[in-house]
Design a protein around this motif. Structure first.
Motif, PDB file in Angstrom:
ATOM      1  N   ALA A 253     -29.971  46.077   9.728  1.00 43.49           N
ATOM      2  CA  ALA A 253     -30.551  46.419   8.419  1.00 43.49           C
ATOM      3  C   ALA A 253     -31.940  47.017   8.573  1.00 43.49           C
ATOM      4  CB  ALA A 253     -30.600  45.168   7.548  1.00 43.49           C
ATOM      5  N   ILE A 254     -32.751  46.432   9.469  1.00 41.47           N
ATOM      6  CA  ILE A 254     -34.092  46.977   9.692  1.00 41.47           C
ATOM      7  C   ILE A 254     -34.005  48.416  10.185  1.00 41.47           C
ATOM      8  CG2 ILE A 254     -36.150  46.800  11.148  1.00 41.47           C
ATOM      9  CD1 ILE A 254     -35.799  43.745  11.031  1.00 41.47           C
ATOM     10  N   ALA A 255     -33.066  48.677  11.103  1.00 40.27           N
ATOM     11  CA  ALA A 255     -32.901  50.039  11.610  1.00 40.27           C
ATOM     12  C   ALA A 255     -32.561  51.002  10.480  1.00 40.27           C
ATOM     13  CB  ALA A 255     -31.802  50.061  12.678  1.00 40.27           C
ATOM     14  N   LEU A 256     -31.660  50.590   9.600  1.00 42.39           N
ATOM     15  CA  LEU A 256     -31.253  51.464   8.504  1.00 42.39           C
ATOM     16  C   LEU A 256     -32.371  51.655   7.482  1.00 42.39           C
ATOM     17  CD1 LEU A 256     -27.683  49.973   8.055  1.00 42.39           C
ATOM     18  CD2 LEU A 256     -28.194  52.318   8.769  1.00 42.39           C
ATOM     19  N   ILE A 257     -33.017  50.544   7.114  1.00 47.10           N
ATOM     20  CA  ILE A 257     -34.085  50.638   6.106  1.00 47.10           C
ATOM     21  C   ILE A 257     -35.265  51.428   6.649  1.00 47.10           C
ATOM     22  CG2 ILE A 257     -35.751  49.303   4.760  1.00 47.10           C
ATOM     23  CD1 ILE A 257     -33.579  47.076   4.628  1.00 47.10           C
ATOM     24  N   PHE A 258     -35.682  51.115   7.892  1.00 47.11           N
ATOM     25  CA  PHE A 258     -36.780  51.858   8.512  1.00 47.11           C
ATOM     26  C   PHE A 258     -36.412  53.331   8.649  1.00 47.11           C
ATOM     27  CE2 PHE A 258     -38.369  53.682  12.516  1.00 47.11           C
ATOM     28  CZ  PHE A 258     -39.738  53.701  12.258  1.00 47.11           C
TER      29      PHE A 258
ATOM     30  N   LEU B 168     -36.557  55.000   5.184  1.00 49.05           N
ATOM     31  CA  LEU B 168     -37.940  55.246   4.747  1.00 49.05           C
ATOM     32  C   LEU B 168     -38.559  56.392   5.533  1.00 49.05           C
ATOM     33  CD1 LEU B 168     -39.187  51.555   4.373  1.00 49.05           C
ATOM     34  CD2 LEU B 168     -38.698  53.174   2.525  1.00 49.05           C
ATOM     35  N   PHE B 169     -38.284  56.418   6.838  1.00 47.66           N
ATOM     36  CA  PHE B 169     -38.812  57.493   7.672  1.00 47.66           C
ATOM     37  C   PHE B 169     -38.223  58.830   7.247  1.00 47.66           C
ATOM     38  CE2 PHE B 169     -39.178  60.215  11.341  1.00 47.66           C
ATOM     39  CZ  PHE B 169     -40.396  59.857  11.924  1.00 47.66           C
ATOM     40  N   ALA B 170     -36.905  58.836   6.968  1.00 48.44           N
ATOM     41  CA  ALA B 170     -36.234  60.078   6.586  1.00 48.44           C
ATOM     42  C   ALA B 170     -36.752  60.618   5.259  1.00 48.44           C
ATOM     43  CB  ALA B 170     -34.729  59.852   6.502  1.00 48.44           C
TER      44      ALA B 170
ATOM     45  N   ALA C 215     -20.800  52.002  13.967  1.00 47.05           N
ATOM     46  CA  ALA C 215     -21.199  53.285  14.553  1.00 47.05           C
ATOM     47  C   ALA C 215     -20.966  54.452  13.611  1.00 47.05           C
ATOM     48  CB  ALA C 215     -20.430  53.513  15.861  1.00 47.05           C
ATOM     49  N   TRP C 216     -19.932  54.371  12.773  1.00 41.99           N
ATOM     50  CA  TRP C 216     -19.512  55.542  12.009  1.00 41.99           C
ATOM     51  C   TRP C 216     -19.720  55.423  10.507  1.00 41.99           C
ATOM     52  CZ3 TRP C 216     -19.363  59.778  14.447  1.00 41.99           C
ATOM     53  CH2 TRP C 216     -18.997  59.803  15.797  1.00 41.99           C
ATOM     54  N   ILE C 217     -20.127  54.259   9.989  1.00 42.56           N
ATOM     55  CA  ILE C 217     -20.345  54.147   8.541  1.00 42.56           C
ATOM     56  C   ILE C 217     -21.420  55.119   8.038  1.00 42.56           C
ATOM     57  CG2 ILE C 217     -21.353  52.624   6.774  1.00 42.56           C
ATOM     58  CD1 ILE C 217     -19.552  50.399   7.818  1.00 42.56           C
ATOM     59  N   PRO C 218     -22.598  55.239   8.689  1.00 40.85           N
ATOM     60  CA  PRO C 218     -23.567  56.219   8.167  1.00 40.85           C
ATOM     61  C   PRO C 218     -23.003  57.637   8.103  1.00 40.85           C
ATOM     62  CG  PRO C 218     -24.644  54.717   9.692  1.00 40.85           C
ATOM     63  CD  PRO C 218     -23.176  54.447   9.798  1.00 40.85           C
ATOM     64  N   ALA C 219     -22.315  58.074   9.165  1.00 44.64           N
ATOM     65  CA  ALA C 219     -21.728  59.420   9.150  1.00 44.64           C
ATOM     66  C   ALA C 219     -20.632  59.522   8.097  1.00 44.64           C
ATOM     67  CB  ALA C 219     -21.170  59.755  10.538  1.00 44.64           C
ATOM     68  N   PHE C 220     -19.843  58.459   7.934  1.00 43.22           N
ATOM     69  CA  PHE C 220     -18.784  58.445   6.919  1.00 43.22           C
ATOM     70  C   PHE C 220     -19.367  58.597   5.522  1.00 43.22           C
ATOM     71  CE2 PHE C 220     -16.802  55.487   3.838  1.00 43.22           C
ATOM     72  CZ  PHE C 220     -15.652  56.207   3.548  1.00 43.22           C
TER      73      PHE C 220
ATOM     74  N   ALA D  20     -31.742  59.133   3.719  1.00 42.32           N
ATOM     75  CA  ALA D  20     -32.650  58.210   3.044  1.00 42.32           C
ATOM     76  C   ALA D  20     -31.877  57.225   2.167  1.00 42.32           C
ATOM     77  CB  ALA D  20     -33.667  58.986   2.210  1.00 42.32           C
ATOM     78  N   ASP D  21     -30.886  57.704   1.431  1.00 40.97           N
ATOM     79  CA  ASP D  21     -30.082  56.820   0.569  1.00 40.97           C
ATOM     80  C   ASP D  21     -29.191  55.885   1.392  1.00 40.97           C
ATOM     81  OD1 ASP D  21     -31.144  57.768  -1.782  1.00 40.97           O
ATOM     82  OD2 ASP D  21     -29.550  59.240  -2.143  1.00 40.97           O
ATOM     83  N   ILE D  22     -28.633  56.424   2.477  1.00 44.42           N
ATOM     84  CA  ILE D  22     -27.808  55.572   3.341  1.00 44.42           C
ATOM     85  C   ILE D  22     -28.641  54.427   3.895  1.00 44.42           C
ATOM     86  CG2 ILE D  22     -26.553  55.490   5.541  1.00 44.42           C
ATOM     87  CD1 ILE D  22     -25.699  58.418   4.960  1.00 44.42           C
ATOM     88  N   GLY D  23     -29.829  54.747   4.390  1.00 42.89           N
ATOM     89  CA  GLY D  23     -30.698  53.704   4.925  1.00 42.89           C
ATOM     90  C   GLY D  23     -31.074  52.678   3.879  1.00 42.89           C
TER      91      GLY D  23
END
Length: 438
Positions: free
Chosen positions: A136-141, A144-146, A254-259, A269-272
């Motif tokens: 979650a931290i990886a996605l949220i960070f 926010l970065f994106a 591994a593939w949910i963000p790309a999906f 940004a929204d995915i994160g």
């Protein structure tokens, strides 16, 4: 502290999944090529370094092994940010895998000596919650970065030169681990190793007690093999079941963000933001609830309760893993992904507690490394790869990623439940013998 370390490990793992799309564009890599960086490169030296580190953890200071592992993988994570080619990133990810291989076996062994058997599942559930906290931290960070600097943008950094946004993320993520390695070395206590129950001390009738002798002495690889062979039905069922669960979990992670980006047009940004919050809440709560339920059943009349909890969770996972890629809207897909994360976390504490409870203390690091190798090499590598191969070579269209995920999960998720069921009877038999001997 160990849970924080595990969280950081999964920050460094999950951030690559979040950054797949911009890395693919920069290096012109297929889904299959990215799956090899996500899984194969990571596990290549995870195994090579992990086996001797597990052997060492059964004989020496486990805290020092954990601290050294954190430092090594953090430096390798920053090295990912310096990679200017696919091969360079592949090599840097090998370093991340080699570093992270020492944390799990050392931590499992430490926790099994910190906590009694009745509370071990709860403790391990909290430790394994780091998977979801870190992800979650990886996605949220990353989200926010994106929103500030797009991962696909390029800039010039002092002393480094031309740098993509995704490379800057890797460079920054290495810093916290360097600090954490020092904190673990200073703050974590090395406990005395416990004496096992009689039935666990002598797993093969008529053979000597493999745990007799000086407390500091560890056991050989042959002793670990003998333990695995003596209880092969249990170990094959449990390790096989969790390998399949990680096959599904790693493949989908591994593939949910790309999906989400390909199927529903969501921005990074929204995915994160949305996926990260869902993973944090649902995954963390699943780990805690599942661990506490397993501990409560183990403390009560159900001696094999540590394994019953994962059986419940893995059964509930089947419809979730198949359904989420087929949802008509992003909101529905995210809702089902939340349920999937809850039941995925629900399994972890009880499963690991079962493994450690059935294993002698001075074999725990080596046998837990067998578990870690299986779930990472077979599950962590083949899960993402299977989905990528289905997308690239069966459907031959990146837009069909959702269908590839659904098909792979429809095969692997039910098989995981069957394998866990097969481990229940030998575990019940062994625990009954332990109770009669005490």
């Amino acid at each position: 502290m160990l849970m924080i370390a595990n969280s950081l490990a999964f920050v460094d793992r999950q951030i690559l999944a979040f950054l797949i799309e911009p890395i693919q564009r920069d290096f012109n890599v297929s889904d299959t090529g990215m799956s090899l960086i996500y899984g194969f490169s990571f596990t290549l030296f995870y195994v090579a370094a992990g086996i001797p580190l597990a052997w060492l953890a059964d004989r020496s200071n486990r805290r020092n092994i954990a601290a050294g592992s954190i430092l090594f993988w953090s430096l390798a994570t920053s090295a990912c940010g310096l990679a200017s080619s696919y091969v360079g990133l592949f090599v840097a990810r090998i370093g991340v895998g080699a570093g992270e291989s020492g944390l799990g076996p050392a931590s499992y062994s430490l926790l099994s000596d910190y906590f009694p058997r009745e509370k071990l599942a709860t403790a391990l559930g909290l430790y394994q919650a780091g998977i979801y906290v870190g992800g979650a931290i990886a996605l949220i960070f990353g989200g926010l970065f994106a929103a500030t600097i797009a991962p696909g943008d390029h800039m010039n950094l002092p002393l480094i030169g031309p740098t993509a946004g995704w490379q800057l993320i890797f460079l920054l993520l290495g810093i916290p681990g360097i600090l954490l390695s020092l904190i673990v070395w200073l703050a974590v206590r090395e406990p005395l190793r416990k004496t096992p129950p009689p039935q666990i001390r002598a797993p093969i009738q008529g053979q000597e007690d493999i745990n007799a002798g000086a407390p500091a002495k560890g056991e050989s690889f042959y002793d670990a093999f003998r333990q695995l062979n003596a209880h092969r039905r249990f170990y094959l069922g449990l390790i096989g079941g969790f390998t399949l669960l990680i096959f599904v979990g790693s493949g989908t992670a591994a593939w949910i963000p790309a999906f989400l980006a390909r199927e529903y047009g969501m921005s990074l940004a929204d995915i994160g933001r949305y996926y990260g919050i869902i993973m944090l809440i649902c995954g963390l709560s699943g780990c805690l609830v599942g661990g506490m339920l397993a501990s409560a059943m183990r403390k009560g009349q159900l001696r094999h309760g540590n394994l019953v909890a994962p059986l419940i969770g893995s059964s509930c996972l089947i419809p979730c893993t198949i359904a989420f890629p087929l949802m008509p809207t992003a909101s529905l897909a995210l809702a089902v992904i939340g349920a999937m994360n809850f039941f995925g976390g629900f399994n972890l504490g009880g499963g690991l507690a079962s493994l450690l409870e059935m294993t002698p203390p001075r074999l725990r690091a080596q046998i837990s490394m067998t578990y870690v190798i299986a779930v990472n090499v077979l599950g962590g590598t083949l899960g993402p790869l299977a989905i990528a191969l289905m997308t690239d070579y069966v459907f031959q269209d990146p837009a069909d990623l959702g269908q590839a995920i659904a098909i792979i999960c429809a095969i692997a998720s039910p098989l995981a439940v069957i394998a866990i069921v097969s481990a229940l009877r030998p575990m019940k038999t062994q625990l009954a013998g332990m109770a009669a001997a005490t």
